[in-house]
Write an enzyme that holds these catalytic residues in place. Structure first.
Site, short mmCIF file in Angstrom:
data_model
loop_
_atom_site.label_atom_id
_atom_site.label_comp_id
_atom_site.label_asym_id
_atom_site.label_seq_id
_atom_site.Cartn_x
_atom_site.Cartn_y
_atom_site.Cartn_z
N LYS A 56 98.38 62.35 55.45
CA LYS A 56 97.58 63.35 56.17
C LYS A 56 98.25 64.71 56.09
CE LYS A 56 95.58 60.01 59.40
NZ LYS A 56 95.54 59.44 60.75
N GLN A 100 98.69 59.54 66.22
CA GLN A 100 98.48 58.40 65.33
C GLN A 100 98.45 57.09 66.13
OE1 GLN A 100 97.70 58.59 62.14
NE2 GLN A 100 97.73 56.42 61.72
N ASP A 123 90.30 63.95 66.09
CA ASP A 123 90.08 62.53 65.81
C ASP A 123 88.76 62.05 66.42
OD1 ASP A 123 91.61 60.92 64.26
OD2 ASP A 123 93.06 60.40 65.81
N1 GUN Z 1 95.14 54.81 62.81
C1 GUN Z 1 94.31 54.31 61.89
N2 GUN Z 1 93.24 55.13 61.72
C2 GUN Z 1 93.44 56.18 62.54
C3 GUN Z 1 92.68 57.36 62.81
O1 GUN Z 1 91.62 57.62 62.26
N3 GUN Z 1 93.20 58.19 63.74
C4 GUN Z 1 94.37 57.92 64.37
N4 GUN Z 1 94.80 58.80 65.26
N5 GUN Z 1 95.09 56.84 64.15
C5 GUN Z 1 94.62 55.97 63.24
#
Ligand code: GUN
Length: 296
Positions: A56, A100, A123
């Site tokens: 990311k 995350q 998110d």
């Molecule tokens: N862990 C797996 N997918 C995601 C996501 O889309 N956002 C976040 N914050 N954590 C994740």
């Protein structure tokens, strides 16, 4: 030999979305002097989460977003995390916040997410943003559902009037995806069914799906004999299965048994290279929108 399904190339589509965002971000910088800031919070040392966060960071930086990452130990006190979020909520150079997931067990993910300023919730997991999506006026849609909608739209597959069956009811994929695709809007307007672990006779639902979306987290659970001939199959799963022929000793497979499904479906996403790359592309797009929202 039957014709094989078309492959929906998530890598290529994600690249196109990222390129569009990159142009918009460059415009925002040159016209208004704004460089969107994304802050990522990673708690603990889960190797898969660390890889996701690194990917990311790299993609956002490449697009022109300023990324700051806070790595907190897995034993961090809840108040430390909540104080950090409070500080980020009030930091005008931070336009987007992403914590995350999953969090270590001693932390209450719901409480943490609820503390994020909903205007910075790139998110799309804050209850206010889920609520806006539910009532048909979305602000931030979580990255995986938004990415799936883009994958469909950019592959010429309009969900309008189609029977969409979603396998999985998670807050991060299944539920928001159902809300998104049932909306009275472009690239939506589907008749959506959500199946889950308590659904009896899964096959009676999957075999009716014009668009089948598998997000149940179980390797190769959906086989070709379960799907409707000529349907579109979107595979959200990322599962590790042992494979001694691979350098790492495992390979990634989806929730759909690709080998059998490709003979029945009209179009299918691969794993890897399907839904996965789209999630990062949509995070970039959401962060751009967060910056725009912050300046009105
Ligand atoms: N862990 C797996 N997918 C995601 C996501 O889309 N956002 C976040 N914050 N954590 C994740």
């Amino acid at each position: 030999m039957s014709k094989l399904a078309d492959i929906i190339d998530g890598k290529q589509i994600a690249q196109a979305v990222r390129q569009e965002s990159k142009l918009l971000l460059a415009e925002l910088k040159s016209n208004r002097g704004i460089i969107p800031g994304l802050t990522v919070v990673l708690v603990g040392d889960d190797p898969a989460s660390a890889v996701y966060v690194r990917n990311k960071e790299k993609a956002c930086q490449e697009a022109g977003i300023s990324v700051t990452t806070h790595v907190l130990p897995s034993t961090v006190a809840e108040t430390t995390l909540l104080n950090l979020l409070d500080q980020l909520n009030n930091d005008s150079s931070c336009h987007g916040i992403l914590v995350q997931l999953p969090l270590p067990r001693h932390l209450d993910a719901d409480k943490v997410i609820e503390l994020i300023n909903p205007m910075k919730d790139v998110d799309g997991l804050h209850p206010l943003n889920i609520g806006l999506l539910a009532k048909g006026t979305p602000r931030f849609v979580s990255a995986t559902p938004a990415g799936i909608q883009q994958l469909l739209g950019r592959s010429g597959i309009d969900p309008a009037g189609k029977r969409v069956v979603i396998l999985g009811r998670s807050n991060i994929v299944g539920k928001p995806l159902a809300l998104l695709l049932m909306q009275k809007d472009k690239m939506a307007n589907a008749t959506v069914t959500v199946c889950h672990s308590a659904t009896p006779s899964l096959e009676s639902f999957t075999s009716q799906a014009d668009i089948l979306i598998a997000a149940l987290g179980s390797a190769n659970a959906v086989t070709g004999d379960m799907i409707k001939p000529g349907s579109v199959v979107i595979d959200v799963g990322i599962n590790r299965v042992e494979d001694s022929t691979r350098p790492k000793g495992y390979r990634l497979v989806g929730d759909v048994d690709f080998e059998s499904a490709q003979h029945i479906a009209k179009a299918i996403t691969p794993v890897p290279g399907g839904v996965g790359p789209m999630t990062i592309a949509m995070l970039i797009s959401n962060t751009y929108h967060a910056a725009i929202l912050s300046v009105g």
